[in-house]
Scaffold this active site. Structure first.
Site, mmCIF file in Angstrom:
data_model
loop_
_atom_site.group_PDB
_atom_site.id
_atom_site.type_symbol
_atom_site.label_atom_id
_atom_site.label_comp_id
_atom_site.label_asym_id
_atom_site.label_seq_id
_atom_site.Cartn_x
_atom_site.Cartn_y
_atom_site.Cartn_z
ATOM 1 N N GLU A 289 -6.621 -1.274 0.100
ATOM 2 C CA GLU A 289 -7.256 -0.998 -1.186
ATOM 3 C C GLU A 289 -8.780 -0.984 -1.058
ATOM 4 O O GLU A 289 -9.473 -0.333 -1.828
ATOM 5 C CB GLU A 289 -6.813 -2.063 -2.210
ATOM 6 C CG GLU A 289 -6.445 -1.479 -3.552
ATOM 7 C CD GLU A 289 -5.827 -2.494 -4.492
ATOM 8 O OE1 GLU A 289 -4.741 -2.205 -5.005
ATOM 9 O OE2 GLU A 289 -6.409 -3.572 -4.719
ATOM 10 N N HIS A 310 12.221 -4.717 18.660
ATOM 11 C CA HIS A 310 13.520 -4.079 18.861
ATOM 12 C C HIS A 310 13.728 -2.922 17.894
ATOM 13 O O HIS A 310 14.839 -2.431 17.724
ATOM 14 C CB HIS A 310 14.630 -5.124 18.714
ATOM 15 C CG HIS A 310 14.547 -6.177 19.781
ATOM 16 N ND1 HIS A 310 15.385 -6.210 20.867
ATOM 17 C CD2 HIS A 310 13.672 -7.200 19.945
ATOM 18 C CE1 HIS A 310 15.053 -7.229 21.646
ATOM 19 N NE2 HIS A 310 14.010 -7.844 21.107
ATOM 20 N N LYS A 424 -0.566 4.994 -12.563
ATOM 21 C CA LYS A 424 -0.457 4.313 -13.872
ATOM 22 C C LYS A 424 -0.554 5.316 -15.005
ATOM 23 O O LYS A 424 0.217 5.260 -15.968
ATOM 24 C CB LYS A 424 -1.590 3.288 -14.029
ATOM 25 C CG LYS A 424 -1.463 2.084 -13.123
ATOM 26 C CD LYS A 424 -2.539 1.065 -13.468
ATOM 27 C CE LYS A 424 -2.657 0.016 -12.387
ATOM 28 N NZ LYS A 424 -3.851 -0.800 -12.527
HETATM 29 O O1 PA5 Z 1 -6.990 -5.870 -6.145
HETATM 30 C C1 PA5 Z 1 -6.782 -5.520 -7.299
HETATM 31 O O2 PA5 Z 1 -7.702 -5.491 -8.133
HETATM 32 C C2 PA5 Z 1 -5.409 -5.114 -7.786
HETATM 33 O O3 PA5 Z 1 -4.461 -5.106 -6.781
HETATM 34 C C3 PA5 Z 1 -4.945 -6.079 -8.866
HETATM 35 O O4 PA5 Z 1 -4.918 -7.372 -8.360
HETATM 36 C C4 PA5 Z 1 -3.575 -5.707 -9.419
HETATM 37 O O5 PA5 Z 1 -3.566 -4.379 -9.849
HETATM 38 C C5 PA5 Z 1 -3.210 -6.614 -10.594
HETATM 39 O O6 PA5 Z 1 -4.169 -6.525 -11.580
HETATM 40 P P1 PA5 Z 1 -4.276 -7.603 -12.743
HETATM 41 O O7 PA5 Z 1 -4.607 -8.908 -12.132
HETATM 42 O O8 PA5 Z 1 -5.387 -7.087 -13.620
HETATM 43 O O9 PA5 Z 1 -2.956 -7.620 -13.448
#
Ligand code: PA5
Length: 446
Positions: A289, A310, A424
């Site tokens: 990310e 394996h 989303k």
């Molecule tokens: O790293 C990030 O920002 C995302 O992976 C969030 O942690 C994830 O989308 C969850 O978001 P939230 O904590 O707002 O529910």
């Protein structure tokens, strides 16, 4: 317990691709990037709060967190942690790393995860499982608006409302969210849930050392103070030492950046202990990310050996040559298991008799690292002196610091995640969320 050692990074088997000279040649670039982090001029500079988290070890918030964790441990059959992505993976990584794999089979394992996917069967079975149990709920969402945790929280609340009176239910819900805004924040205030705060300047995937990770980890019975101490020792090292050869986070960041520039575009994090599996999942989120944007970035993958030798072992040894590997090993295991002598040596394995199983595993690691190197998969090894909270804290911070540096070396903003919005938006449109009518038409042709 006193910890005198540090995590180490060994780059010996990167030769032909990366050596000390190449790392040193990158030092001026690294200095530039570190300066931009320190003076907060780097891309994404409003999300640098994670740098200071390890230094918050004796705050009032942490004392309160310990109190709530002790209450959960004393009273609950289970703590249901509802969250996804950065609001899930850090806690799971730590709890799995520190637990016995068989805790799941006894009552000591109180942590159940929910909201990290939308499987109907998973939710149904979980509700059945908690039917006659005393559960606490930690609902975790920084934005407070994420669909997956939001929708299952609603389902769990509805399920429990006929089993527990409203006041008791509210007392057993702990929300970890933004200090001021978001649907979860507003609901927590209205329903008088207890709350812990995710600081504004800490992104989800950098939040394991906030209450997001610390409350579940403490509720699972692990020492969050030692975790923070370990993270602090690595944060201090990163404050004091900018030398690419002496700072493990910088060695790691620089090595992978140089590998990427030599067309090694996939990194496999490999460990020889199943307890590291979710550290791998957490690391994949952190690196995928943070770096995967603007058409750039190393693709992070993970394997657990010798299991995956394996299966994936064949590809790693002889498939596409765009891979490099990072091993995570632990020098000293918690336990000792000695291989016995077998009368008559019917299985031909008496040459191993008397050896600790850890020695066999260690030679499996060495054999693998050498074989993969010979197969043109350069590899480096991160070694933790022990499998405990302190060194896990070091590892967490080391990986966070390294991804900030390597992302900035790549020229991207390591602290945002614009790409996760696309699915989303489509999902909202397909589900008929008000405001998404045009996108729905576009997607369905109707
Ligand atoms: O790293 C990030 O920002 C995302 O992976 C969030 O942690 C994830 O989308 C969850 O978001 P939230 O904590 O707002 O529910």
């Amino acid at each position: 317990m006193k910890h005198t050692d540090n995590i180490r990074v060994d780059i010996g088997l990167l030769k032909n691709y990366v050596d000390k000279k190449a790392l040193l040649a990158l030092q001026p670039e690294i200095d530039r990037v570190i300066k931009s982090i320190r003076n907060k001029t780097c891309a994404g500079n409003d999300f640098l709060g994670w740098l200071d988290l390890p230094f918050a070890g004796d705050s009032a918030e942490l004392r309160n967190l310990d109190k709530v964790a002790n209450e959960i441990r004393a009273n609950a059959d289970h703590l249901v942690c509802i969250g996804i992505g950065g609001s899930y993976l850090g806690a799971r990584a730590a709890i799995d790393f520190l637990s016995s794999p068989f805790d799941k089979l006894n009552r000591k394992n109180k942590i159940i995860y929910l909201g990290h996917q939308l499987s109907t069967d998973y939710v149904y079975d979980l509700l059945r499982m908690i039917k006659n149990k005393k559960v606490y709920i930690n609902v975790i969402s920084k934005s407070g608006t994420t669909t997956e945790p939001g929708v299952v929280f609603r389902i769990v609340l509805d399920y429990l409302k006929n089993k527990v009176d409203a006041k008791t239910l509210a007392e057993r819900i702990i929300a970890t969210t933004d200090a001021k805004k978001g649907a979860l924040h507003d609901m927590a205030v209205a329903e008088k849930y207890r709350m812990f705060v995710i600081p504004d300047n800490v992104g989800g995937r950098f939040s394991v050392l906030t209450p997001v990770g610390l409350l579940p980890i403490a509720a699972a019975g692990f020492d969050t103070h030692a975790l923070l101490e370990g993270a602090k020792s690595m944060a201090q090292l990163c404050r004091d030492n900018d030398n690419v050869l002496d700072n493990p986070a910088l060695t790691y960041a620089a090595a992978r950046y140089l590998l990427y520039n030599k067309n090694k575009e996939i990194e496999i994090l490999s460990a020889f202990d199943p307890g590291v599996q979710y550290v791998g999942e957490w690391w994949k989120q952190l690196y995928g990310e943070s770096e995967g944007k603007e058409g750039k970035g190393i693709f992070p993958a993970s394997t657990i050996f010798t299991t995956d030798l394996h299966s994936m072992g064949q590809y790693i040894q002889e498939g596409e040559r765009n891979l490099f590997e990072t091993f995570v090993t632990v020098k000293k295991m918690k336990r000792k298991v000695t291989i016995p002598e077998l009368a008559g040596n019917k299985d031909g394995m008496n040459y191993l008799a008397g050896m600790d199983l850890a020695q066999v595993n260690h030679q499996a690691y060495r054999g693998t690292a050498l074989a993969h190197f010979a197969g043109d998969v350069p590899n480096m090894t991160i070694t933790l002196p022990k499998k405990d909270e302190y060194y896990l804290g070091q590892l967490f911070f080391m990986f966070e610091y390294a991804v900030a540096v390597s992302g900035l070396l790549l020229g991207i903003n390591p602290f945002n995640q614009p790409g996760v919005e696309a699915y989303k938006q489509n999902m909202f449109a397909l589900l008929g969320k008000p405001g998404y009518e045009d996108l729905k038409k576009q997607l369905t042709g109707k």
